[in-house]
Motif scaffolding. Structure first.
Motif, short mmCIF file in Angstrom:
data_model
loop_
_atom_site.label_atom_id
_atom_site.label_comp_id
_atom_site.label_asym_id
_atom_site.label_seq_id
_atom_site.Cartn_x
_atom_site.Cartn_y
_atom_site.Cartn_z
N LEU A 108 0.83 -1.21 0.00
CA LEU A 108 0.00 0.00 0.00
C LEU A 108 0.86 1.26 0.00
O LEU A 108 2.02 1.22 0.41
N ARG A 140 2.50 9.36 -9.17
CA ARG A 140 2.95 10.51 -8.37
C ARG A 140 4.36 10.87 -8.82
O ARG A 140 5.31 10.13 -8.52
N GLN A 146 11.65 10.71 -5.65
CA GLN A 146 12.13 10.10 -4.40
C GLN A 146 13.04 8.91 -4.71
O GLN A 146 14.11 8.75 -4.11
N ASP A 255 10.72 0.16 14.13
CA ASP A 255 11.34 1.06 15.11
C ASP A 255 10.28 1.87 15.85
O ASP A 255 10.53 2.43 16.89
P1 GDP Z 1 5.62 4.14 -0.20
O1 GDP Z 1 4.47 5.09 -0.44
O2 GDP Z 1 5.15 2.76 0.13
O3 GDP Z 1 6.64 4.15 -1.28
O4 GDP Z 1 6.31 4.63 1.17
P2 GDP Z 1 7.64 5.50 1.40
O5 GDP Z 1 8.85 4.69 1.14
O6 GDP Z 1 7.51 6.80 0.70
O7 GDP Z 1 7.55 5.69 2.98
C1 GDP Z 1 6.51 6.41 3.61
C2 GDP Z 1 7.06 7.11 4.84
O8 GDP Z 1 7.49 6.17 5.80
C3 GDP Z 1 8.28 7.98 4.54
O9 GDP Z 1 8.20 9.14 5.32
C4 GDP Z 1 9.46 7.12 4.99
O10 GDP Z 1 10.57 7.89 5.38
C5 GDP Z 1 8.85 6.38 6.17
N1 GDP Z 1 9.47 5.06 6.42
C6 GDP Z 1 9.72 4.06 5.54
N2 GDP Z 1 10.24 2.98 6.18
C7 GDP Z 1 10.35 3.32 7.50
C8 GDP Z 1 10.80 2.63 8.69
O11 GDP Z 1 11.23 1.47 8.67
N3 GDP Z 1 10.73 3.31 9.86
C9 GDP Z 1 10.25 4.59 9.93
N4 GDP Z 1 10.21 5.18 11.12
N5 GDP Z 1 9.79 5.25 8.84
C10 GDP Z 1 9.85 4.64 7.65
#
Ligand code: GDP
Length: 300
Positions: A108, A140, A146, A255
């Motif tokens: 998601l 997007r 990114q 975390d």
């Molecule tokens: P996507 O939409 O599935 O591609 O998700 P993203 O990779 O853009 O991540 C969404 C948000 O979650 C971003 O702000 C990331 O920095 C954060 N994020 C991703 N993995 C982790 C994690 O393991 N721990 C934390 N705390 N934040 C994470």
């Protein structure tokens, strides 16, 4: 990570830890507390019930009841069952049929797919592979940006298709297909494809990712899920696995203030191994998932 579950299991096991003898009374009390600890951590109800039934069966065995330190045997029974629940052994990525190894990342929106794609590239590069990324999250433009930023930090190329106006081509299947050709042509041995997610499981999203699967025949499909979403994580995993028959699960945001239920339920409900755990936003916050290490962490 899992502090509350750890504390509650620890409190439950205190009933029997120091005991020279365990009996029906303290077994029943401890089982109740363990089950409550699991449910409070958002573990699936059936999973929690089966867990306690199995532990109970082990600890009421004559050899445990008559052991010199039955309390320790009790703790060991809980540990063994946790390891089993988390998948027993670590499972590596599949061995590729032929290069390039194609890894499809699904999940998601917001689950951490794009971040994980960058982390996986770094991890595989450190293992001697030469990954290329594909930006198939085409709706997007920020997602493509990114991925490009992450790729430049890791030092790997990204394949994307943008028009003259800089806007990504909105055909994820075509991007994935051409990325595979490009990886082959430029001698990259691994292609990691980041796909688009939605906020909820949705037919169009599934259709697209199933089409990408058909077009690139991945060696490995990894489903990425935010561990903080608890029971929802398990339901989403089920939905993606039904459509894609995934090879592994990646738990992200371990975390955070996660209660641990997703980690403890997914393997048993979906029957697919957890292969990686992500523990932060930085590129090196990724660990291979080992059930025994996680169980030790939970039991403290
Ligand atoms: P996507 O939409 O599935 O591609 O998700 P993203 O990779 O853009 O991540 C969404 C948000 O979650 C971003 O702000 C990331 O920095 C954060 N994020 C991703 N993995 C982790 C994690 O393991 N721990 C934390 N705390 N934040 C994470």
């Amino acid at each position: 990570m899992f502090e509350s579950l750890s504390d509650k299991l620890d409190a439950a096991l205190k009933n029997v830890k120091g005991e020279g003898r365990i009996n029906d009374l303290n077994i029943a009390e401890t089982m109740r507390e363990i089950r409550r600890a699991l449910l409070d951590a958002d573990v699936n109800y059936d999973v929690a019930r089966e867990f306690t039934n199995k532990v109970k069966e082990k600890v009421t065995d004559e050899s445990v009841l008559n052991a010199v330190s039955p309390g320790q045997q009790f703790v060991k029974a809980v540990y063994d069952e946790l390891v089993f629940l988390l998948g027993d052994v670590h499972i590596d990525l599949n061995t590729p049929k032929k290069p390039p190894m194609v890894i499809l990342i699904a999940g998601l929106q917001g689950s951490g797919k794009t971040t994980f794609t960058g982390k996986l590239a770094k991890y595989l590069k450190s293992k001697g592979r030469s990954p290329m990324l594909a930006a198939a999250d085409v709706y997007r433009p920020a997602a493509v940006d990114q991925l490009e930023t992450l790729a430049s930090q890791v030092g790997v190329p990204v394949f994307s298709i943008r028009g003259e106006d800089g806007v990504p081509l909105k055909d994820a299947v075509e991007v994935a297909r051409r990325a595979k050709d490009e990886a082959r042509r430029t001698g990259r041995d691994t292609l990691i494809i980041d796909t688009a997610g939605r906020l909820h499981v949705d037919e169009a999203m599934m259709k697209e990712v199933v089409e990408i699967k058909g077009a690139v025949e991945p060696d490995e499909i990894l489903f990425v899920v935010d561990a903080m979403t608890g029971q929802d994580a398990v339901n989403t995993a089920k939905a993606f696995n039904d459509q894609l028959n995934v090879d592994g699960v990646v738990l992200t945001k371990l975390d955070g203030d996660t209660r641990g239920g997703a980690a403890l339920s997914i393997r048993s409900v979906v029957q697919k191994p957890i292969k990686f755990a992500s523990t932060g936003e930085k590129l090196d916050a990724l660990t291979e998932f080992y059930p025994d290490r996680m169980a030790q962490r939970i039991l403290g």
